[in-house]
Motif scaffolding. Structure first.
Motif, PDB file in Angstrom:
ATOM      1  N   LYS A  20       0.820  -1.216   0.000  1.00 54.80           N
ATOM      2  CA  LYS A  20       0.000   0.000   0.000  1.00 54.80           C
ATOM      3  C   LYS A  20       0.858   1.272   0.000  1.00 54.80           C
ATOM      4  N   CYS A  23       1.915   1.896   4.098  1.00 64.98           N
ATOM      5  CA  CYS A  23       2.212   0.770   4.993  1.00 64.98           C
ATOM      6  C   CYS A  23       2.538  -0.455   4.148  1.00 64.98           C
ATOM      7  N   CYS A  25       1.053  -3.395   4.020  1.00 62.69           N
ATOM      8  CA  CYS A  25      -0.021  -4.325   3.682  1.00 62.69           C
ATOM      9  C   CYS A  25      -0.053  -4.551   2.175  1.00 62.69           C
ATOM     10  N   THR A  37      -4.884  -5.363   6.471  1.00 66.18           N
ATOM     11  CA  THR A  37      -4.969  -4.105   7.218  1.00 66.18           C
ATOM     12  C   THR A  37      -3.972  -4.142   8.361  1.00 66.18           C
ATOM     13  N   CYS A  38      -3.575  -2.943   8.810  1.00 69.07           N
ATOM     14  CA  CYS A  38      -2.605  -2.833   9.895  1.00 69.07           C
ATOM     15  C   CYS A  38      -2.880  -1.514  10.621  1.00 69.07           C
ATOM     16  N   CYS A  41      -2.993   1.673   8.127  1.00 68.56           N
ATOM     17  CA  CYS A  41      -4.128   1.892   7.208  1.00 68.56           C
ATOM     18  C   CYS A  41      -5.468   1.829   7.928  1.00 68.56           C
TER      19      CYS A  41
HETATM   20 ZN   LIG Z   1      -1.725  -1.410   6.407  1.00 68.80          ZN
END
Ligand SMILES: [Zn+2]
Lengths: 481, 100
Positions: A20, A23, A25, A37-38, A41
């Motif tokens: 992304k 990040c 991901c 997701t993390c 994000c």
């Molecule tokens: Zn993320």
């Protein structure tokens, strides 16, 4: 009273990075909900975004291909709004120091070239995806798309008709595909478009009220929505009404636009600098290097094929209508120096093959070496054209070289007089009435007999030889009786 | 002359999704006006030669390589939400297509 139409387009293109924008991901379509997701994000407190180098480079590459100026000091800003697909309640975007500005894209309009100015192209992050369940009063959120890098390409309002808008989008998509910066798949949402349109009386200086149109899921929808909106606004002005500045949604089923909510003013987004991201700049040397490294774009490729390979404008247009097709064409011509024959075969057979199966040209696997060999077999008279058609399909689906298919299946063309003689004799014997028709001077009856001979050999007979020998046999028989 | 009107306070409150009583609007208008008055003192400074500072560190071009790093477990993510449905986060029904 005549009216003028003014159209501007905003295109959002998802950049084809591995991860992304801010990040690590994964950036890919179709994962299980919320599996990519993390904290960054999802906008969890204390997380820190860091810009993806590939996203930045792809954006710069695209901006330069669109003849944009790269901004000296590139900055990111927060754009605030509340919506469940936006976990931070702001989107990381760019406001007054966008990645690039003042570019242009040339499009063909009625045999002429029209220059459409590009206002700016800037980087931002995508939002999550909302699913609306029928009936139960709830919406569901999947944040896999949140934080995917987007390049927003904003044109100046230089487009004068829905057709021009359609051409602009087609050209832009082609360039993005040549640059390999995005998959440009509207169905998967990797390419999206919003349009704005206004009309005014001819000769009037000020532009009319701008109406923004959203929910446009294909280029055809864009054109249909713009045509509808153009008519609606002209009709309203003619009956003395005023056009409200608003956002409208395209309803593809009803083929009309309907008002959304009143448009928020830009200042309502309360833009301010993203303090978590530092400024960026691109040195003149890097700009020069990226520009050098740009692939040949469709327009110049077309011109080169017309000049060097003597293709017609029509053929060159079709061959360059996808990068994949153009690459395949050139690789094949390198092996079999018959540009016109290669172009014809690709245009007639490959495009038809893809069309019948509703495939994108990119999804059809053709080896240039196989195609070159197939064309050589046709030209040498080793296989007939109808047989070549079948070999072509089999060659794509089995990836076996055409020469091997022909040998294994015994598909070689029958040009041998003795072999054809037997077949012709059978056909004449079995079609007495038709033979009589031929003698009575009916040309279509003769074609029918040729067809029967081709059928008897599963298309392997050399049709010219069949015609010659058939004519001979028929005249001999007449003479003998 | 007031620097901010009650109407502007209502607009900002709406954008921030805050619901204020008339009494609160009166109170915050007056307080914000005092704050703006205080901040206005900065207007007297000569800042032509000072470039805008949005970052205190003299850093630029901080980028990360395009590499995938592990995401959170989707079960953990769904558990963060007040309401969920499977691994989706559930929110009250949204009627119109997204802005932005
Ligand atoms: Zn993320």
């Amino acid at each position: 009273m005549n009216y003028e139409t003014t159209i501007g387009l905003e295109v959002h293109v998802q950049l084809a990075t591995r991860s992304k924008a801010f990040c690590g991901c994964a950036n890919n379509f179709g994962a299980a909900p919320n599996a990519q997701t993390c904290p960054v994000c999802l906008g969890l407190p204390g997380s820190l975004p860091v810009l993806n180098q590939a996203a930045f480079e792809l954006a710069v590459r695209t901006a330069l291909a669109l003849n944009c100026q790269i901004t000296d000091r590139i900055q990111f800003d927060r754009k605030h709004y509340f919506y469940p697909d936006l976990p931070k309640a702001f989107q990381i975007s760019q406001y007054d120091q966008p990645l690039s500005h003042d570019g242009h894209l040339d499009i063909p309009v009625q045999e002429q070239t029209k220059r459409v100015r590009i206002h700016r192209a800037h980087l931002e992050e995508d939002a999550g995806k909302l699913l609306h369940e029928a009936g139960d009063g709830a919406s569901l959120v999947d944040f896999n798309r949140a934080g995917v890098p987007l390049l927003e390409i904003v044109s100046e309002p230089d487009l004068a008709s829905p057709d021009e808008a359609f051409t602009y989008l087609t050209r832009l998509k082609l360039i993005l595909q040549y640059l390999e910066v995005s998959s440009c798949d509207m169905e998967k949402g990797t390419l999206r478009c919003d349009a704005n349109l206004s009309v005014r009386r001819q000769g009037e200086a000020a532009l009319g009220s701008k109406v923004e149109i959203k929910n446009l899921n294909s280029f055809r929808h864009v054109r249909a929505a713009l045509r509808y909106e153009q008519e609606r606004q002209v009709a309203a002005l003619q009956s003395g009404q005023r056009i409200a500045q608003e956002t409208r949604l395209w309803d593809a089923a009803l083929e009309r636009t309907r008002p959304m909510r009143s448009k928020e003013e830009a200042s309502d987004y309360r833009y301010f600098r993203e303090p978590d991201l530092v400024p960026f700049s691109v040195s003149p040397e890097t700009i020069g290097r990226v520009r050098e490294g740009l692939p040949e774009l469709p327009e110049s490729r077309k011109a080169r094929l017309m000049r060097d390979d003597r293709l017609s404008s029509y053929d060159a247009d079709l061959v360059t209508s996808s990068r994949r097709l153009a690459d395949l064409y050139e690789a094949t011509v390198a092996l079999h120096r018959q540009p016109k024959a290669v172009a014809n075969y690709l245009i007639s057979e490959l495009l038809a093959y893809a069309h019948v199966r509703s495939l994108e040209i990119e999804a059809v696997a053709v080896e240039p070496a196989h195609l070159a060999q197939l064309l050589q077999l046709i030209e040498a008279g080793a296989i007939s054209r109808p047989v070549a058609k079948n070999v072509f399909v089999e060659m794509i689906e089995s990836r076996v070289p055409p020469g091997e298919i022909v040998t294994r299946k015994g598909l070689g063309q029958i040009s041998d007089g003795a072999a054809l003689e037997g077949i012709i004799a059978q056909v004449i014997a079995a079609n007495a009435q038709t033979v009589a028709d031929v003698r009575a001077g009916k040309a279509s009856a003769f074609q029918f007999l040729i067809g029967q001979c081709m059928k008897a050999t599963q298309g392997k007979a050399n049709p010219q030889r069949v015609a010659e020998q058939l004519r001979q046999s028929l005249s001999q028989q007449t003479g003998g009786s | 002359m007031p620097r901010i009107t009650a109407e502007e306070v209502r607009v900002v409150a709406h954008l921030a999704r805050l619901s204020l009583t008339d009494e609160e609007v009166r109170l915050f208008t007056q307080q914000l006006d005092t704050i703006l008055d205080y901040v206005q003192q900065l207007q007297r400074l000569k800042t032509e030669s000072v470039s805008p500072t949005t970052h205190v560190l003299p850093l630029a071009n901080v980028l990360r390589p395009d590499q995938i790093t592990p995401s959170l477990d989707p079960e953990t993510v769904a558990a963060l939400a007040p309401q969920r449905k499977g691994r989706f986060i559930q929110v009250p029904k949204i009627i119109e297509t997204e802005p932005g």
